[in-house]
Design a protein around this motif. Structure first.
Motif, PDB file in Angstrom:
ATOM      1  N   ASN A  55       4.014   3.515   7.262  1.00 24.11           N
ATOM      2  CA  ASN A  55       4.249   3.318   5.836  1.00 24.11           C
ATOM      3  C   ASN A  55       2.911   3.128   5.122  1.00 24.11           C
ATOM      4  O   ASN A  55       2.389   2.021   5.051  1.00 24.11           O
ATOM      5  CB  ASN A  55       5.156   2.107   5.626  1.00 24.11           C
ATOM      6  N   PRO A  56       2.341   4.216   4.599  1.00 28.29           N
ATOM      7  CA  PRO A  56       1.016   4.138   3.982  1.00 28.29           C
ATOM      8  C   PRO A  56       0.968   3.200   2.788  1.00 28.29           C
ATOM      9  O   PRO A  56      -0.078   2.606   2.518  1.00 28.29           O
ATOM     10  CB  PRO A  56       0.751   5.577   3.526  1.00 28.29           C
ATOM     11  N   ILE A  57       2.088   3.044   2.054  1.00 24.10           N
ATOM     12  CA  ILE A  57       2.047   2.206   0.848  1.00 24.10           C
ATOM     13  C   ILE A  57       1.863   0.747   1.219  1.00 24.10           C
ATOM     14  O   ILE A  57       1.063   0.030   0.624  1.00 24.10           O
ATOM     15  CB  ILE A  57       3.340   2.389   0.033  1.00 24.10           C
ATOM     16  N   GLU A  59       0.636  -0.194   3.954  1.00 25.34           N
ATOM     17  CA  GLU A  59      -0.469  -0.210   4.913  1.00 25.34           C
ATOM     18  C   GLU A  59      -0.026  -0.676   6.295  1.00 25.34           C
ATOM     19  O   GLU A  59      -0.667  -1.502   6.944  1.00 25.34           O
ATOM     20  CB  GLU A  59      -1.634  -1.059   4.381  1.00 25.34           C
ATOM     21  N   HIS A 270      -5.659   4.289   4.733  1.00 27.19           N
ATOM     22  CA  HIS A 270      -4.790   5.412   5.064  1.00 27.19           C
ATOM     23  C   HIS A 270      -5.623   6.528   5.716  1.00 27.19           C
ATOM     24  O   HIS A 270      -5.246   7.079   6.751  1.00 27.19           O
ATOM     25  CB  HIS A 270      -4.102   5.905   3.782  1.00 27.19           C
TER      26      HIS A 270
END
Lengths: 304, 330
Positions: A55-57, A59, A270
């Motif tokens: 989940n990049p948002i 982190e 990211h």
């Protein structure tokens, strides 16, 4: 080292320099990847390898699903491609008349020249609908009791990606197998026939058996290509970062996630995570190659 | 002798190119506005032949990175720069809105005609995997006169990081608090359900091929391909299909533009507004430099005459109120 004349010495230094250059380039690449991925190693630590939560948002980075996707698609592709490739290689070397041989082998090798984006488009527009409407119902009705053939199919997914990969690695495996079969001495084949073997038995005993380590080597090279293939896979795998045991489900591979997310990754962590995926791909490829080569070498030395 | 001839001829051909002292301006960033930007560059070149633009559509994230590294004269991005990126730049960065973009929700369900009515809540629940059937009571309530089939909902989304995703998830976060707290907004995120396709064309194709699919694409893409699109309920309470006019209205309703234009206009107030709209920006370093004053002159042209080219390429032109404010700032 001693040289008889100046020319030899210059040649030697030149070759040495170039060879070392390749190795140095490799080391620089690895070091750079390690340096870039340090922030995410600090952040996630070992959970990068053990979780599949990407989940990049927020982190949160776990790359297990990508490793799974890469290994499953590659090995499945190898499983699908190997029988075809070996059969084609035997057919070309043993059964086809000499005049037609170069034409057919050229056609097979031309598959390797097709750009992977074209394979991707073909997969998306032709293979995916075929898998969804024809292959999936067939597999479900015949082998549907296996968990790998359950669940809904949208046409794109692990199975479609593996099939595309299989087609892409067929020329690699075929052409190497062909070279291997060519090295079988005619005397050996004639001896087999002379002992009363049928053509099929001759192929089995005099060609396939002694070529075993060569065939394995060809498969290792095919696997190497499948592990790193990016574009075609990204277009047909569905790009869902989760581990599904059904082959119809969408998945995601290490190479495809890098290709998908790198261009628009706008925070450093990211980017760093994607670099670490790259490093991981490197390590996985290395492990697979080394172990496959070990197997080949073992079998090879047993035979002699 | 022959080689010499070729050399002389080559030099003779190249000389006129060098003799005009032209200014080369480099930019990089978003791929979404690339068609309108390249149209602008070509038209502006007729007005001012001295200026040559070189724009690399490498993606918004790449544009911001290049701008920070100072390898380009200007950047371009669909989403405004984050505070921490602004701090990394050597100078303050001005966000100049150029045109408006919008995201259309497209679907393919046998038996459902174009412009199915949905509101933000239901759309968010479909993308969360909570509304799984096309004949769900919630969809039925919004479309009492449509005969809804009993088909499964398949969510199709972008797999590659994209400004389109950022705008769409900005909208979902705006209309659904559950979406906001669980998934948030961004260019790539952890989607709860569905499959990821590459690019607008990938999503379009996947939706077209699959009965029951729902996805989101850029407005220009939906218009050009004649896709079935959802009419979304806006804040005023009416259902609005995505059109260039509806998008322009989203920006017209803005009350306070302030000094920088880093604002979200999703779910904007006003009549006839299409709710999933956003600005796309050119990022301009605030520093005195002859090249940048050329870029500013170009932007002044783009925001006045240039706006006429927008609608033809399915971009929404900025409302006059906005261009006036921006032109004053330039």
């Amino acid at each position: 080292m001693k040289f008889i004349n100046k020319q030899d010495q210059i040649n030697f230094r030149l070759m040495q320099g170039l060879a070392i250059g390749v190795v140095v380039m490799m080391i620089i690449m690895i070091l750079l990847l390690v340096k870039q991925s340090l922030p995410v190693i600090e952040l996630s630590g070992l959970s990068f390898l053990t979780t599949d939560w990407w989940n990049p948002i927020e982190e949160e980075f776990g790359a297990l699903s990508f490793v799974y996707g890469t290994l499953v698609t590659s090995f499945l592709a190898l499983l699908l491609a190997s029988p075809f490739s070996i059969a084609v290689a035997v057919f070309i070397t043993e059964i086809l008349p000499d005049k037609v041989k170069p034409i057919i082998s050229m056609l097979v090798e031309m598959i390797a020249a097709v750009p992977s984006i074209v394979f991707g488009l073909w997969g998306l527009f032709f293979l995916a609908p075929f898998v969804q409407t024809t292959l999936t119902p067939f597999l479900k009705s015949t082998l549907g009791f296996l968990p790998i053939f359950q669940g809904p199919s949208f046409g794109i997914g692990i199975l479609t990606a593996s099939m595309i990969l299989a087609i892409m690695i067929i020329p690699t495996i075929t052409s190497i197998c062909r070279e291997v079969f060519k090295t079988v001495p005619n005397l050996q084949k004639e001896a087999a026939l002379g002992l009363g073997a049928t053509r099929f038995e001759m192929i089995k005993l005099a060609i396939l058996k002694p070529s075993f380590s060569g065939i394995m080597g060809a498969m290792v090279l095919g696997l190497g290509r499948a592990l790193g293939e990016t574009m075609a896979v990204a277009m047909v795998i569905g790009n869902q970062p989760s581990i599904n045991f059904s082959l119809f489900a969408p998945g995601s591979t290490m190479a495809s996630v890098i290709a998908n997310e790198y261009a628009e990754a706008d925070n450093d962590i990211h980017l760093s995570a994607l670099c670490l995926v790259g490093l991981l791909l490197f390590v996985v490829t290395l492990i697979v190659n080394v172990s496959a080569r070990t197997i080949v070498w073992r079998f090879g030395s047993n035979e002699r | 002798m022959k080689n010499l001839k070729v050399l002389v001829l080559t030099i003779a051909f190249l000389t006129p190119i060098f003799s005009f002292a032209s200014v080369q301006i480099n930019g990089a960033g978003a791929s979404f506005p690339y068609p309108i930007y390249s149209k602008w560059f070509a038209e502006y070149n007729k007005v001012n032949p001295k200026i040559k633009f070189n724009y690399q559509a490498i993606g918004s994230g790449g544009g911001i990175r290049q701008l920070i590294k100072q390898t380009v004269d200007f950047g371009a991005s669909d989403a405004p720069m984050k505070e921490r990126d602004m701090k990394k730049a050597a100078w303050p960065v001005m966000h100049v809105p150029t045109v408006l973009g919008a995201v259309a929700v497209t679907y393919n369900v046998k038996g459902i005609p174009n412009n199915l009515k949905l509101d933000g809540e239901v759309l968010a629940e479909m993308f969360m995997g909570k509304v799984t059937k096309w004949n769900d009571a919630k969809i039925k309530a919004l479309n009492p006169n449509t005969n809804l089939p009993d088909a499964d909902v398949l969510v199709v989304r972008r797999a590659d990081g994209s400004g389109t995703t950022a705008i769409f998830t900005d909208y979902l976060s705006n209309v659904s608090s559950t979406w906001k707290s669980k998934y948030g907004m961004g260019k790539s995120l952890r989607w709860p359900t569905g499959i990821g396709a590459k690019g607008n064309d990938g999503v379009t194709n996947m939706v077209k091929q699959t009965n029951g699919a729902i996805g989101y694409v850029e407005l220009a893409y939906a218009v050009k391909n004649n896709l079935s699109v959802v009419a979304l309920k806006n804040k005023a309470g009416s259902f609005q299909a995505p059109t260039v006019e509806g998008v322009s209205k989203a920006a017209a309703g803005m009350k306070n533009l302030g000094t920088d234009f880093r604002v979200s206009i999703v779910n904007a107030e006003g009549k006839g507004v299409y709710p999933i709209s956003a600005f796309t920006y050119i990022l301009l370093p605030q520093v005195e430099n002859p090249k940048l004053s050329e870029v500013k002159t170009f932007l002044k042209w783009a925001l006045s005459e240039g706006q006429n080219y927008a609608a033809k390429l399915h971009y929404a032109p900025l409302p006059k109120k906005v261009t006036d404010t921006v032109l004053k700032k330039l």
